[in-house]
Write a protein that holds these residues in place. Structure first.
Motif, PDB file in Angstrom:
ATOM      1  N   ARG A   1       0.833  -1.187   0.000  1.00 53.06           N
ATOM      2  CA  ARG A   1       0.000   0.000   0.000  1.00 53.06           C
ATOM      3  C   ARG A   1       0.873   1.244   0.000  1.00 53.06           C
ATOM      4  N   TYR A   2       0.508   2.183  -0.866  1.00 54.30           N
ATOM      5  CA  TYR A   2       1.160   3.493  -0.879  1.00 54.30           C
ATOM      6  C   TYR A   2       0.227   4.479  -0.180  1.00 54.30           C
ATOM      7  N   PHE A   3       0.765   5.150   0.838  1.00 48.45           N
ATOM      8  CA  PHE A   3      -0.071   6.009   1.662  1.00 48.45           C
ATOM      9  C   PHE A   3      -0.208   7.399   1.053  1.00 48.45           C
ATOM     10  N   ASP A   4      -0.633   7.423  -0.207  1.00 48.31           N
ATOM     11  CA  ASP A   4      -0.905   8.696  -0.872  1.00 48.31           C
ATOM     12  C   ASP A   4      -2.392   8.822  -1.178  1.00 48.31           C
ATOM     13  N   ALA A   5      -3.204   8.030  -0.496  1.00 49.47           N
ATOM     14  CA  ALA A   5      -4.646   8.041  -0.741  1.00 49.47           C
ATOM     15  C   ALA A   5      -5.372   7.762   0.570  1.00 49.47           C
ATOM     16  N   ASN A   6      -6.640   8.164   0.594  1.00 49.94           N
ATOM     17  CA  ASN A   6      -7.434   7.905   1.795  1.00 49.94           C
ATOM     18  C   ASN A   6      -7.883   6.439   1.819  1.00 49.94           C
ATOM     19  N   GLU A   7      -8.650   6.099   2.857  1.00 50.02           N
ATOM     20  CA  GLU A   7      -9.053   4.703   3.030  1.00 50.02           C
ATOM     21  C   GLU A   7      -9.971   4.224   1.904  1.00 50.02           C
ATOM     22  N   ASP A   8     -10.856   5.092   1.436  1.00 49.19           N
ATOM     23  CA  ASP A   8     -11.757   4.679   0.358  1.00 49.19           C
ATOM     24  C   ASP A   8     -10.989   4.372  -0.917  1.00 49.19           C
ATOM     25  N   GLU A   9     -10.003   5.201  -1.237  1.00 50.04           N
ATOM     26  CA  GLU A   9      -9.188   4.959  -2.433  1.00 50.04           C
ATOM     27  C   GLU A   9      -8.358   3.694  -2.268  1.00 50.04           C
ATOM     28  N   SER A  10      -7.843   3.483  -1.061  1.00 51.90           N
ATOM     29  CA  SER A  10      -7.067   2.266  -0.818  1.00 51.90           C
ATOM     30  C   SER A  10      -7.936   1.017  -0.978  1.00 51.90           C
ATOM     31  N   ASP A  11      -9.184   1.086  -0.479  1.00 54.44           N
ATOM     32  CA  ASP A  11     -10.093  -0.049  -0.652  1.00 54.44           C
ATOM     33  C   ASP A  11     -10.383  -0.302  -2.129  1.00 54.44           C
ATOM     34  N   LEU A  12     -10.523   0.773  -2.881  1.00 55.21           N
ATOM     35  CA  LEU A  12     -10.775   0.623  -4.307  1.00 55.21           C
ATOM     36  C   LEU A  12      -9.590  -0.038  -5.012  1.00 55.21           C
ATOM     37  N   ARG A  13      -8.385   0.351  -4.641  1.00 55.41           N
ATOM     38  CA  ARG A  13      -7.202  -0.257  -5.251  1.00 55.41           C
ATOM     39  C   ARG A  13      -7.072  -1.726  -4.854  1.00 55.41           C
ATOM     40  N   ASP A  14      -7.390  -2.028  -3.610  1.00 51.38           N
ATOM     41  CA  ASP A  14      -7.371  -3.430  -3.194  1.00 51.38           C
ATOM     42  C   ASP A  14      -8.380  -4.241  -3.998  1.00 51.38           C
ATOM     43  N   GLY A  15      -9.596  -3.702  -4.133  1.00 52.04           N
ATOM     44  CA  GLY A  15     -10.616  -4.403  -4.914  1.00 52.04           C
ATOM     45  C   GLY A  15     -10.225  -4.562  -6.369  1.00 52.04           C
ATOM     46  N   ALA A  16      -9.560  -3.548  -6.942  1.00 54.87           N
ATOM     47  CA  ALA A  16      -9.109  -3.656  -8.327  1.00 54.87           C
ATOM     48  C   ALA A  16      -8.095  -4.785  -8.488  1.00 54.87           C
ATOM     49  N   HIS A  17      -7.238  -4.959  -7.497  1.00 52.79           N
ATOM     50  CA  HIS A  17      -6.291  -6.079  -7.541  1.00 52.79           C
ATOM     51  C   HIS A  17      -7.037  -7.418  -7.474  1.00 52.79           C
TER      52      HIS A  17
END
Length: 297
Positions: A98-114
């Motif tokens: 995880r790159y901490f350049d985004a909020n939690e919602d964006e991080s969840d979206l990136r996780d889901g995209a993976h």
């Protein structure tokens, strides 16, 4: 320039320069998820096949209900597909950097995209394996068909005449009530049935009467028995044709239902992989452990 980001147990520093030179997509984690999903799917499908074959006992007893077998196989395949994709998605979400350049919602979206990439990669890999298996089966069938073709080459001319409509009409000009060579009579009867098959499968009354007369003359049986033989032969041909049509219709409907279920299961699996990857990412961020399952010994 660096960004300080909390990681649960301390401070992690992410270089903006490194961030600009890399991608948000963590391919090693995705490949790990694809491998896990494929392995789980292979194991569970093999296990399900073994259990299913155990119930198909052809030695004695009643034959298994094909509807029950089909429903059970579809439900098992659906469960295997969804669970394997969810396991692969969870692993990818848990392993993703995880790159901490985004909020939690964006991080969840990136996780889901993976998780979706794991689903897509596993689906493509499964398709390639299935196509290769179908190709091998097609080669085997092609070899068998070539053997059958070579074996049937000696009778190809007779078969061509049997389906030649001109031969049928020529026969009508030379019909006779006198005894004929049995082989010639059989060939002419075959051409009559072939001509009927080109239409709706109905043998005209004139052809029925002629066939009954030929059977009576050549077989030496009364006209009533000869007519009964002709009617029985025509009924048998109609029954075989009806069975072939029913089998083709069932195969078509089965293929349609199977394709629909496959598309629906893939859609549900994609949703499951997306959700599981988000859950894995949340567990990663919170350093979640599962006591009694994932623990050091």
């Amino acid at each position: 320039m660096t960004i300080d980001a909390p990681t649960g147990g301390g401070i992690a520093k992410t270089s903006l320069h490194d961030r600009e030179q890399s991608s948000y997509v963590d391919w090693p984690a995705i490949i790990a998820g694809i491998v896990l999903a494929s392995a789980i799917s292979l194991v569970l499908i093999s296990f399900g096949s073994a259990v299913g074959l155990n119930f198909l006992d052809f030695g004695y007893g009643n034959e298994p209900n094909p509807i029950f077998v089909g429903i059970a196989a579809a439900l098992w395949f659906l469960w295997v597909q969804i669970s394997s994709y969810m396991a692969g998605g969870y692993l990818t979400g848990r392993l993703r950097r995880r790159y901490f350049d985004a909020n939690e919602d964006e991080s969840d979206l990136r996780d889901g995209a993976h998780g979706l990439l794991v689903w897509a990669g596993s689906a493509i890999l499964g398709t390639i394996i299935a196509v290769n298996g179908i190709g091998a089966a097609a080669n085997t069938i092609g070899s068998a068909a070539a053997t059958v073709t070579n074996a049937a080459s000696n009778v190809s001319e007779g078969a061509a005449e049997a389906v030649d409509p001109n031969a049928y009409f020529i026969d009508t000009m030379f019909r006779s009530n006198q005894p004929a060579d049995p082989a010639a009579a059989r060939d002419e009867a075959g051409r009559i049935f072939a001509q009927a098959a080109l239409g709706d499968g109905t043998v005209p009354e004139a052809d029925r009467a002629y066939l009954a007369n030929v059977v009576a003359v050549n077989a030496g049986v009364p006209p009533e028995e000869a007519q009964a033989r002709v009617d029985q032969a025509i009924a048998g041909i109609d029954n075989a044709r009806q069975q072939a049509e029913d089998a083709a219709r069932i195969a078509r409907n089965t293929a349609i239902i199977g394709a629909f279920l496959l598309a629906a299961s893939l859609l549900v699996s994609a949703i499951g992989a997306f959700w599981a990857a988000q859950k894995g990412g949340n567990h990663r961020d919170n350093n979640t452990v599962h006591p009694g399952v994932f623990r050091r010994f």
